[in-house]
Design a protein around this motif. Structure first.
Motif, PDB file in Angstrom:
ATOM      1  N   MET A   1       0.824  -1.181   0.000  1.00 10.91           N
ATOM      2  CA  MET A   1       0.000   0.000   0.000  1.00 10.91           C
ATOM      3  C   MET A   1       0.874   1.253   0.000  1.00 10.91           C
ATOM      4  O   MET A   1       0.750   2.085  -0.854  1.00 10.91           O
ATOM      5  N   TYR A   2       1.778   1.381   0.981  1.00 11.83           N
ATOM      6  CA  TYR A   2       2.711   2.509   1.016  1.00 11.83           C
ATOM      7  C   TYR A   2       4.071   2.039   0.516  1.00 11.83           C
ATOM      8  O   TYR A   2       4.468   0.912   0.755  1.00 11.83           O
ATOM      9  N   SER A   3       4.778   2.920  -0.102  1.00 11.13           N
ATOM     10  CA  SER A   3       6.098   2.557  -0.607  1.00 11.13           C
ATOM     11  C   SER A   3       7.135   2.681   0.505  1.00 11.13           C
ATOM     12  O   SER A   3       6.894   3.281   1.557  1.00 11.13           O
ATOM     13  N   SER A   4       8.307   2.118   0.253  1.00  6.14           N
ATOM     14  CA  SER A   4       9.384   2.214   1.234  1.00  6.14           C
ATOM     15  C   SER A   4       9.857   3.658   1.377  1.00  6.14           C
ATOM     16  O   SER A   4      10.361   4.056   2.418  1.00  6.14           O
ATOM     17  N   TRP A   5       9.679   4.462   0.329  1.00  4.48           N
ATOM     18  CA  TRP A   5      10.032   5.887   0.385  1.00  4.48           C
ATOM     19  C   TRP A   5       9.214   6.607   1.448  1.00  4.48           C
ATOM     20  O   TRP A   5       9.735   7.405   2.211  1.00  4.48           O
ATOM     21  N   ALA A   6       7.927   6.320   1.522  1.00  4.92           N
ATOM     22  CA  ALA A   6       7.064   6.974   2.508  1.00  4.92           C
ATOM     23  C   ALA A   6       7.482   6.589   3.927  1.00  4.92           C
ATOM     24  O   ALA A   6       7.470   7.427   4.832  1.00  4.92           O
ATOM     25  N   TYR A   7       7.835   5.334   4.124  1.00  2.00           N
ATOM     26  CA  TYR A   7       8.303   4.915   5.444  1.00  2.00           C
ATOM     27  C   TYR A   7       9.615   5.600   5.814  1.00  2.00           C
ATOM     28  O   TYR A   7       9.827   5.967   6.972  1.00  2.00           O
ATOM     29  N   SER A   8      10.508   5.768   4.861  1.00  2.00           N
ATOM     30  CA  SER A   8      11.776   6.443   5.127  1.00  2.00           C
ATOM     31  C   SER A   8      11.554   7.898   5.516  1.00  2.00           C
ATOM     32  O   SER A   8      12.174   8.408   6.448  1.00  2.00           O
ATOM     33  N   VAL A   9      10.682   8.589   4.804  1.00  5.32           N
ATOM     34  CA  VAL A   9      10.379   9.987   5.126  1.00  5.32           C
ATOM     35  C   VAL A   9       9.753  10.085   6.505  1.00  5.32           C
ATOM     36  O   VAL A   9      10.109  10.956   7.304  1.00  5.32           O
ATOM     37  N   ALA A  10       8.833   9.185   6.817  1.00  5.52           N
ATOM     38  CA  ALA A  10       8.192   9.199   8.137  1.00  5.52           C
ATOM     39  C   ALA A  10       9.212   8.955   9.249  1.00  5.52           C
ATOM     40  O   ALA A  10       9.163   9.604  10.301  1.00  5.52           O
ATOM     41  N   GLN A  11      10.143   8.064   9.010  1.00  3.07           N
ATOM     42  CA  GLN A  11      11.165   7.787  10.017  1.00  3.07           C
ATOM     43  C   GLN A  11      12.051   9.003  10.256  1.00  3.07           C
ATOM     44  O   GLN A  11      12.396   9.323  11.394  1.00  3.07           O
ATOM     45  N   VAL A  12      12.419   9.702   9.188  1.00  7.47           N
ATOM     46  CA  VAL A  12      13.249  10.905   9.336  1.00  7.47           C
ATOM     47  C   VAL A  12      12.491  11.975  10.105  1.00  7.47           C
ATOM     48  O   VAL A  12      13.044  12.628  10.991  1.00  7.47           O
ATOM     49  N   ILE A  13      11.231  12.172   9.794  1.00  9.03           N
ATOM     50  CA  ILE A  13      10.420  13.185  10.486  1.00  9.03           C
ATOM     51  C   ILE A  13      10.280  12.854  11.964  1.00  9.03           C
ATOM     52  O   ILE A  13      10.360  13.739  12.821  1.00  9.03           O
ATOM     53  N   ILE A  14      10.120  11.592  12.276  1.00  8.04           N
ATOM     54  CA  ILE A  14       9.982  11.182  13.675  1.00  8.04           C
ATOM     55  C   ILE A  14      11.280  11.403  14.438  1.00  8.04           C
ATOM     56  O   ILE A  14      11.276  11.735  15.626  1.00  8.04           O
ATOM     57  N   GLU A  15      12.428  11.256  13.781  1.00  8.48           N
ATOM     58  CA  GLU A  15      13.712  11.377  14.463  1.00  8.48           C
ATOM     59  C   GLU A  15      14.172  12.815  14.672  1.00  8.48           C
ATOM     60  O   GLU A  15      15.100  13.049  15.444  1.00  8.48           O
ATOM     61  N   ILE A  16      13.578  13.787  14.018  1.00  7.40           N
ATOM     62  CA  ILE A  16      14.032  15.185  14.127  1.00  7.40           C
ATOM     63  C   ILE A  16      13.997  15.693  15.564  1.00  7.40           C
ATOM     64  O   ILE A  16      14.995  16.244  16.039  1.00  7.40           O
ATOM     65  N   PRO A  17      12.903  15.547  16.332  1.00  7.52           N
ATOM     66  CA  PRO A  17      12.942  16.042  17.728  1.00  7.52           C
ATOM     67  C   PRO A  17      13.994  15.324  18.584  1.00  7.52           C
ATOM     68  O   PRO A  17      14.648  15.944  19.415  1.00  7.52           O
ATOM     69  N   TYR A  18      14.172  14.039  18.348  1.00  4.05           N
ATOM     70  CA  TYR A  18      15.163  13.282  19.104  1.00  4.05           C
ATOM     71  C   TYR A  18      16.578  13.802  18.827  1.00  4.05           C
ATOM     72  O   TYR A  18      17.374  14.003  19.735  1.00  4.05           O
ATOM     73  N   ILE A  19      16.893  14.042  17.569  1.00  2.53           N
ATOM     74  CA  ILE A  19      18.216  14.535  17.204  1.00  2.53           C
ATOM     75  C   ILE A  19      18.436  15.945  17.749  1.00  2.53           C
ATOM     76  O   ILE A  19      19.529  16.278  18.221  1.00  2.53           O
ATOM     77  N   PHE A  20      17.405  16.777  17.709  1.00  2.00           N
ATOM     78  CA  PHE A  20      17.525  18.129  18.262  1.00  2.00           C
ATOM     79  C   PHE A  20      17.789  18.070  19.760  1.00  2.00           C
ATOM     80  O   PHE A  20      18.675  18.767  20.266  1.00  2.00           O
ATOM     81  N   LEU A  21      17.052  17.241  20.474  1.00  2.00           N
ATOM     82  CA  LEU A  21      17.262  17.096  21.917  1.00  2.00           C
ATOM     83  C   LEU A  21      18.671  16.570  22.201  1.00  2.00           C
ATOM     84  O   LEU A  21      19.345  17.042  23.125  1.00  2.00           O
ATOM     85  N   GLU A  22      19.124  15.636  21.414  1.00  2.00           N
ATOM     86  CA  GLU A  22      20.468  15.093  21.584  1.00  2.00           C
ATOM     87  C   GLU A  22      21.532  16.169  21.390  1.00  2.00           C
ATOM     88  O   GLU A  22      22.499  16.252  22.145  1.00  2.00           O
ATOM     89  N   ALA A  23      21.361  17.018  20.384  1.00  2.00           N
ATOM     90  CA  ALA A  23      22.322  18.091  20.132  1.00  2.00           C
ATOM     91  C   ALA A  23      22.331  19.106  21.269  1.00  2.00           C
ATOM     92  O   ALA A  23      23.397  19.573  21.687  1.00  2.00           O
TER      93      ALA A  23
END
Length: 130
Positions: A1-23
């Motif tokens: 139904m969804y492509s692997s591209w959509a999952y990759s984009v969703a994963q990057v978006i989810i990780e942005i707050p975590y990476i900001f907090l880490e920095a």
């Protein structure tokens, strides 16, 4: 139904707050420990300066302005004061006429490096093993 591209984009978006907090945590712990000067200017606006030095367009602009105006002694009005054009370029942007040979070498090196990396990639990296 969804492509692997959509999952990759969703994963990057989810990780942005975590990476900001880490920095932020890294800066909060590391800067006092290493005794760095803790100003917002030195931590945030200044970190991207490396991008200027690796950008071919910035070197092209530097070469163009320096070659055309770097040796001109004409007076211009800049920020409410009279300055020679070459003095203004030097004081405001750091463009010096004597740097033209370095600029030429860098501008010749960019396409050679990119072509070399491309050639190596085409020759050595083959993802279609049969």
């Amino acid at each position: 139904m969804y492509s692997s591209w959509a999952y990759s984009v969703a994963q990057v978006i989810i990780e942005i707050p975590y990476i900001f907090l880490e920095a932020v945590l890294f800066l909060t712990i590391t800067y006092p420990a290493v005794n760095f000067y803790g100003s917002a200017y030195k931590q945030f606006p200044k970190w991207w300066v490396w991008g200027y030095w690796i950008s071919p367009s910035s070197w092209s602009l530097k070469g163009l302005l320096t070659s055309q105006y770097g040796d001109r002694e004409e007076e211009i009005m800049a920020f409410g004061e009279q300055k020679a054009l070459n003095t203004f370029l030097d004081s405001q942007y750091g463009y010096k006429h004597r740097d033209l040979p370095i600029i030429a070498v860098v501008l010749l090196a960019f396409p050679l490096v990119f072509a070399s990396v491309f050639t190596y990639g085409i020759a050595k990296l083959n993802y279609q093993r049969r």
